[in-house]
Design a protein around this motif. Structure first.
Motif, PDB file in Angstrom:
ATOM      1  N   TRP A 145      18.949  30.630  55.135  1.00  0.00           N
ATOM      2  CA  TRP A 145      19.208  30.516  53.700  1.00  0.00           C
ATOM      3  C   TRP A 145      20.660  30.152  53.403  1.00  0.00           C
ATOM      4  N   TYR A 148      21.629  26.609  52.231  1.00  0.00           N
ATOM      5  CA  TYR A 148      21.426  26.193  50.843  1.00  0.00           C
ATOM      6  C   TYR A 148      22.738  26.161  50.053  1.00  0.00           C
ATOM      7  N   LEU A 151      23.551  22.624  48.951  1.00  0.00           N
ATOM      8  CA  LEU A 151      22.694  22.144  47.862  1.00  0.00           C
ATOM      9  C   LEU A 151      23.117  22.749  46.521  1.00  0.00           C
ATOM     10  N   HIS A 181      16.351  26.069  43.867  1.00  0.00           N
ATOM     11  CA  HIS A 181      16.922  26.403  45.184  1.00  0.00           C
ATOM     12  C   HIS A 181      17.109  27.915  45.312  1.00  0.00           C
ATOM     13  N   ILE A 185      15.386  31.015  48.022  1.00  0.00           N
ATOM     14  CA  ILE A 185      16.150  31.859  48.943  1.00  0.00           C
ATOM     15  C   ILE A 185      16.364  33.276  48.414  1.00  0.00           C
TER      16      ILE A 185
END
Length: 292
Positions: A145, A148, A151, A181, A185
């Motif tokens: 995770w 991310y 992103l 997103h 997560i």
């Protein structure tokens, strides 16, 4: 008289020795009991770690079956995941909130699979969320995770750019992607992070959503909100609070040689300036000193 004293002394010595033996036995027994407790606890945690690894492997396999569209294989692996979860000691590896988040991810995956008509987006999102949660439990040092962060950082940058240009629709779309997103997560974050940090992230997303979806957006408030989000996500992902959230990764990674050279150049200039100042003051003192 001396004989009586000798007998009493021997008796007292025997009593003292007896008490000492009893005391020593109790202490040794206590140490053994403590050692057994530690070994039991250690074994339990070790078993929980192995269970978490088995869970992660089953979820990873299921995720690839989801990508392939193999519903039968997904069902089989989901049953295995559910069985591991119900017969495990995973609570030794995370908090109550973490176990609850993992449980919710499994339930969400069950709901996605049980639909009469499969929704590919929901199916993929649910499996990705469960994948992140299981990996977070079995891989606490380098969980997936954390990837991310890039992103989320990019979406923050797009939000900022949209507000700067007055393109609030673009800022809203970037926020929507960021929220998606985060939702994927979030169970993994709950498993590994403090509840206060998760609550802070949830509150920020709610607050940011209200600002970007307002009928008349206020640029100053949105910009302030983005800066708060930058600091909050830095903390959540284990970065420094003032980590540059809007600089591309390649820029951050490749700029350090130039920073070193620039810093060295500044140090040389400062040293030279200090030397000239010192030399000038020394010469002036010499010129002012009277010759006898």
């Amino acid at each position: 008289m001396l004989r009586k004293v000798s007998l009493h002394l021997k008796r007292d010595i025997r009593i003292c020795l007896l008490f000492f033996v009893v005391f020593l036995t109790a202490q040794v027994g206590g140490v053994h009991a403590l050692a057994d407790h530690v070994n039991t606890s250690g074994t339990s945690v070790e078993d929980a770690t192995k269970q978490a690894q088995s869970l992660s492997q089953a979820v990873e396999r299921m995720y690839h079956y989801v990508l392939a569209g193999n519903l039968n294989a997904v069902n089989q692996d989901l049953q295995e995941v559910n069985s591991i979860f119900e017969n495990s000691s995973l609570q030794k590896l995370t908090t109550v909130e973490g176990i609850h988040a993992l449980s919710e991810s499994i339930i969400e995956m069950k709901a996605a699979v049980a639909r009469v008509k499969i929704d590919p987006d929901q199916w993929l999102t649910a499996s990705a969320k469960l994948r992140m949660a299981a990996d977070s439990l079995s891989n606490p040092k380098q969980p997936m995770w954390l990837q991310y962060y890039k992103l989320i950082r990019e979406e923050l940058s797009r939000m900022k750019s949209g507000v700067d240009k007055g393109e609030f629709l673009a800022a809203k779309e970037a926020y929507d992607r960021l929220q998606n997103h985060y939702e994927i997560i979030r169970p993994a974050i709950v498993i590994q992070r403090k509840q206060a940090e998760v609550t802070m992230a949830d509150s920020w997303l709610s607050y940011a959503g209200g600002l970007v979806n307002a009928v008349q957006p206020k640029p100053a408030e949105i910009q302030s909100m983005i800066e708060q989000g930058e600091e909050m996500f830095n903390v959540l992902f284990g970065k420094k609070k003032d980590y540059p959230a809007f600089a591309p990764f390649n820029q951050v990674n490749n700029s350090w040689p130039w920073l070193l050279w620039g810093g060295a150049f500044i140090v040389v200039i400062l040293a030279y300036t200090a030397y000239r100042k010192y030399k000038g003051e020394r010469d002036s003192i010499k010129s002012m000193t009277p010759k006898w």
